[in-house]
Motif scaffolding. Sequence first.
Motif: not given
Length: 366
Positions: A153-154, A159-160, A295-299
């Motif tokens: 998550d960090t 990356h956002r 990671y994929r689920s958040h990006t």
Amino acid sequence: MHTVPDGVEVVASRDAARRLQRPPLLVVDAVTDFLDTHGVGRGPIAWQRIGDGQSNLTYLIERGGDRVVLRRGPRPPLPRSTHDMLREARIQRLLRGHGVPVPEIVAVCEDDAVLGVPFYLMSHVEGTVVTGTIPSHLSSLDQRGATSAAVVDTLVALHRIDVTEGELASLGSPDGYLQRQVARFSGLWEVNTSRDLPAVERIGDWLGRNLPASQAAAVVHGDYRMGNLMFAPQAPARVRAVLDWEMATLGDPLADLGYLTATYSEAGAPATPLELTPVTRAPGYLTRCQLAQRYRSHTELDLTALPWYQTLALWKAAIFCEAIYTRWRRGERPDDTDFGPSLETGVPRLLETAAQYAGLIATPRA
């Protein structure tokens, strides 16, 4: 915590430093004067070397109840571009302004005359780095899973950050990042080795022929792993600081995810020299696959090419580690009795694992 002695690593005065054949890493009176100039504590100082870095060096400095962390490059001569403390401090200042958990930069020294290399001071963050022992407050199965999740998550939050405007945009051009990485490290191999390992060229050729198209531009940490994160000293698992920004730039965010997952210790996977947080082999921690899925689920980035990024990560690590091994063989790391000699076989193991991710050799069945 050591009180400050004379010695090879730390000397009391500039005069003592001048009498040494090899420059020391800390000069007490010089550091004291610098602390005075920036109003950090009063009285004598005490020091303790911290962290597991193999290049740049980090010291906890205590003085009159104040605690700061001093970060400097290794002894010269080494290419300053690979140990740019001024740039590293600037990156952290910029990222702190965007809400990234990094220590506050207290002061920066550009004058080589103080310690022989530039350095900076940052605030000391109370917390825990997870490496070879599971902290008691993060030891339950739930907290182990939460620790792994916090790592991902960090990274997602980093990356956002928008890197198309403002000062962050001046850190580099993300366009062509992957191609430059392959070209740069291919060139570094020849100048950093004294032995023939054909796998380096073979993997480099494969990387160059199979470059994926970058889907996004982001701040790339370059050494993103659990051991470079400081967790809060109490549950629940929460990242208080991301450390070691020496390789940060703008580029393809999946380079960080590739490095994180390729170097992450997982039950049943063969060990490599980059296994710096082996506790994640224990039950409760997320697997490499689960890290990538989170990671994929958040990006929502397509991770089809993730094996390419994992190959790149281990290939680069092999070339970097070979430079350390060569310096050790030349006697330039006289205090290194463990890591340097281990790279005789460690670098070939990294290359073998990289070749497996690339599909150049078969992956052993578990």
